[in-house]
Design an enzyme around this catalytic site. Structure first.
Site, mmCIF file in Angstrom:
data_model
loop_
_atom_site.group_PDB
_atom_site.id
_atom_site.type_symbol
_atom_site.label_atom_id
_atom_site.label_comp_id
_atom_site.label_asym_id
_atom_site.label_seq_id
_atom_site.Cartn_x
_atom_site.Cartn_y
_atom_site.Cartn_z
ATOM 1 N N SER A 39 30.425 45.830 30.832
ATOM 2 C CA SER A 39 31.410 46.898 30.895
ATOM 3 C C SER A 39 30.840 48.048 30.075
ATOM 4 O O SER A 39 29.928 47.836 29.263
ATOM 5 C CB SER A 39 32.726 46.440 30.254
ATOM 6 N N TYR A 67 38.050 41.854 24.441
ATOM 7 C CA TYR A 67 37.267 42.192 25.636
ATOM 8 C C TYR A 67 35.959 42.884 25.236
ATOM 9 O O TYR A 67 34.873 42.523 25.697
ATOM 10 C CB TYR A 67 38.117 43.115 26.516
HETATM 11 P P1 NAD Z 1 39.837 41.584 39.036
HETATM 12 O O1 NAD Z 1 40.852 41.125 38.074
HETATM 13 O O2 NAD Z 1 40.286 42.138 40.341
HETATM 14 O O3 NAD Z 1 38.793 40.438 39.361
HETATM 15 C C1 NAD Z 1 38.445 39.441 38.441
HETATM 16 C C2 NAD Z 1 38.189 38.159 39.203
HETATM 17 O O4 NAD Z 1 37.765 37.163 38.261
HETATM 18 C C3 NAD Z 1 39.457 37.619 39.892
HETATM 19 O O5 NAD Z 1 39.169 37.226 41.206
HETATM 20 C C4 NAD Z 1 39.833 36.440 39.014
HETATM 21 O O6 NAD Z 1 40.532 35.408 39.691
HETATM 22 C C5 NAD Z 1 38.466 35.967 38.549
HETATM 23 N N1 NAD Z 1 38.552 35.103 37.369
HETATM 24 C C6 NAD Z 1 39.318 35.297 36.253
HETATM 25 N N2 NAD Z 1 39.166 34.252 35.427
HETATM 26 C C7 NAD Z 1 38.288 33.402 36.026
HETATM 27 C C8 NAD Z 1 37.722 32.141 35.654
HETATM 28 N N3 NAD Z 1 38.043 31.536 34.497
HETATM 29 N N4 NAD Z 1 36.857 31.551 36.497
HETATM 30 C C9 NAD Z 1 36.534 32.157 37.674
HETATM 31 N N5 NAD Z 1 37.041 33.318 38.084
HETATM 32 C C10 NAD Z 1 37.912 33.943 37.253
HETATM 33 O O7 NAD Z 1 38.976 42.685 38.234
HETATM 34 P P2 NAD Z 1 37.539 43.358 38.544
HETATM 35 O O8 NAD Z 1 37.609 44.753 38.113
HETATM 36 O O9 NAD Z 1 37.073 43.050 39.908
HETATM 37 O O10 NAD Z 1 36.648 42.592 37.477
HETATM 38 C C11 NAD Z 1 35.344 42.135 37.769
HETATM 39 C C12 NAD Z 1 34.475 42.257 36.515
HETATM 40 O O11 NAD Z 1 34.292 43.633 36.194
HETATM 41 C C13 NAD Z 1 35.053 41.616 35.264
HETATM 42 O O12 NAD Z 1 34.030 40.959 34.557
HETATM 43 C C14 NAD Z 1 35.560 42.782 34.458
HETATM 44 O O13 NAD Z 1 35.600 42.510 33.083
HETATM 45 C C15 NAD Z 1 34.538 43.830 34.822
HETATM 46 N N6 NAD Z 1 34.944 45.203 34.599
HETATM 47 C C16 NAD Z 1 36.042 45.726 35.213
HETATM 48 C C17 NAD Z 1 36.407 47.047 35.011
HETATM 49 C C18 NAD Z 1 37.599 47.678 35.685
HETATM 50 O O14 NAD Z 1 37.988 48.798 35.297
HETATM 51 N N7 NAD Z 1 38.193 47.065 36.681
HETATM 52 C C19 NAD Z 1 35.638 47.854 34.143
HETATM 53 C C20 NAD Z 1 34.512 47.285 33.522
HETATM 54 C C21 NAD Z 1 34.180 45.980 33.767
#
Ligand code: NAD
Length: 256
Positions: free
Chosen positions: A135, A148
């Site tokens: 991130s 986080y």
């Molecule tokens: P999201 O919540 O839509 O997707 C996260 C996915 O991870 C979901 O499908 C969820 O079921 C799965 N998950 C959660 N816990 C889990 C576990 N214990 N085992 C397996 N799967 C699990 O959010 P996203 O934005 O698609 O997030 C994807 C990645 O991007 C994450 O690592 C998040 O930290 C990172 N991220 C997101 C953002 C943002 O603004 N959305 C910004 C920076 C980084």
């Protein structure tokens, strides 16, 4: 010819959000993809739609990693790539964060990434790739998301160490550092079946118009294209690096 023809890639957290878009794009580029998540119904449906294989995988549980890797190898006979994408976010001031909540975030974001690399790397074909989703909070602080932020800094550290340790097999390990991306994580209204996604995206763009130089929130499809770059031969001389994808948010402060 696809950029991932013949490659077998596990994408964690792929039932929705960025992972879903990565799975879709990788299949379109010729990969055989293992969609891994804890959201079984969503994950199964996606895998069926795009011609991938679904495995239930809680990334914080070592035995589930071993089972997922065994299932992937049984189905496709080899493994070439891993995208450690699964993650969770909790909001709390540091002094108000219960230890249990802190450890829950560590277990998924940090331990999950560690276990993924530990389990998958020995099974990867030489020349394989690992992409860890960190991130932009891996590179800077952000109030109210201490657990986080700590885990995302750790993901970047693990990425650099793994890049050093796996380079002799030609395995490249890099990290994606997104800013705000329009998924359920930053926009929980996406999980509301009665909400209008276009309206939600407009509202988010409005929110980020002043915060982010490019004037909008990022799209999961844009992050997927970066994951494709780092998983394909287009990035053949790149390893151990963080890749910020944030619309310029980290570039600096602005007074105009
Ligand atoms: P999201 O919540 O839509 O997707 C996260 C996915 O991870 C979901 O499908 C969820 O079921 C799965 N998950 C959660 N816990 C889990 C576990 N214990 N085992 C397996 N799967 C699990 O959010 P996203 O934005 O698609 O997030 C994807 C990645 O991007 C994450 O690592 C998040 O930290 C990172 N991220 C997101 C953002 C943002 O603004 N959305 C910004 C920076 C980084």
């Amino acid at each position: 010819m696809g950029k991932l023809d013949g490659r077998v890639v596990i994408v964690t957290g792929a039932a929705r959000g960025q992972g879903e878009q990565e799975a879709r794009l990788f299949v379109a580029e010729g990969a055989r993809v293992v969609v891994a998540d804890v959201l079984d119904d969503l994950g199964e449906a996606l895998a069926k739609e795009i011609g991938a294989r679904y495995v239930h995988l809680d990334v914080g549980v070592e035995q589930e990693w071993q089972a997922a890797v065994a299932a992937a190898k049984k189905a496709y006979g080899r493994l070439d790539g891993l995208v450690n994408n699964a993650g969770i976010l909790r909001f709390n001031a540091l002094v108000d964060t219960p230890l249990e909540e802190f450890m829950q975030v560590v277990q998924v974001n940090q331990v999950g990434c560690f276990l993924g690399m530990k389990t998958v790397a020995p099974e990867l074909a030489d020349g394989g790739t690992i992409v860890n989703t960190a991130s932009y909070t891996a590179l800077t602080g952000m109030a109210a998301v201490g657990s986080y932020t700590a885990t995302k800094h750790a993901v970047l550290g693990l990425t650099r160490v793994a890049a050093l340790e796996l380079a002799d097999r030609g395995i490249r390990v890099n990290a994606i550092c997104p800013g705000a991306v329009d998924t359920a994580m930053s926009n929980p209204a996406r999980l509301d079946p009665d909400a209008d996604p276009a309206e939600m995206s407009r509202a988010l763009d409005e929110l980020y118009r002043k915060l982010v130089p490019l004037g909008r929130i990022g799209r999961a499809e844009e992050v997927a294209r970066l994951a494709l770059f780092l998983t394909s031969d287009d990035s053949s001389y790149i390893t151990g690096q963080p890749f910020v994808i944030d619309g310029g948010w980290l570039a600096g402060v602005s007074v105009i």
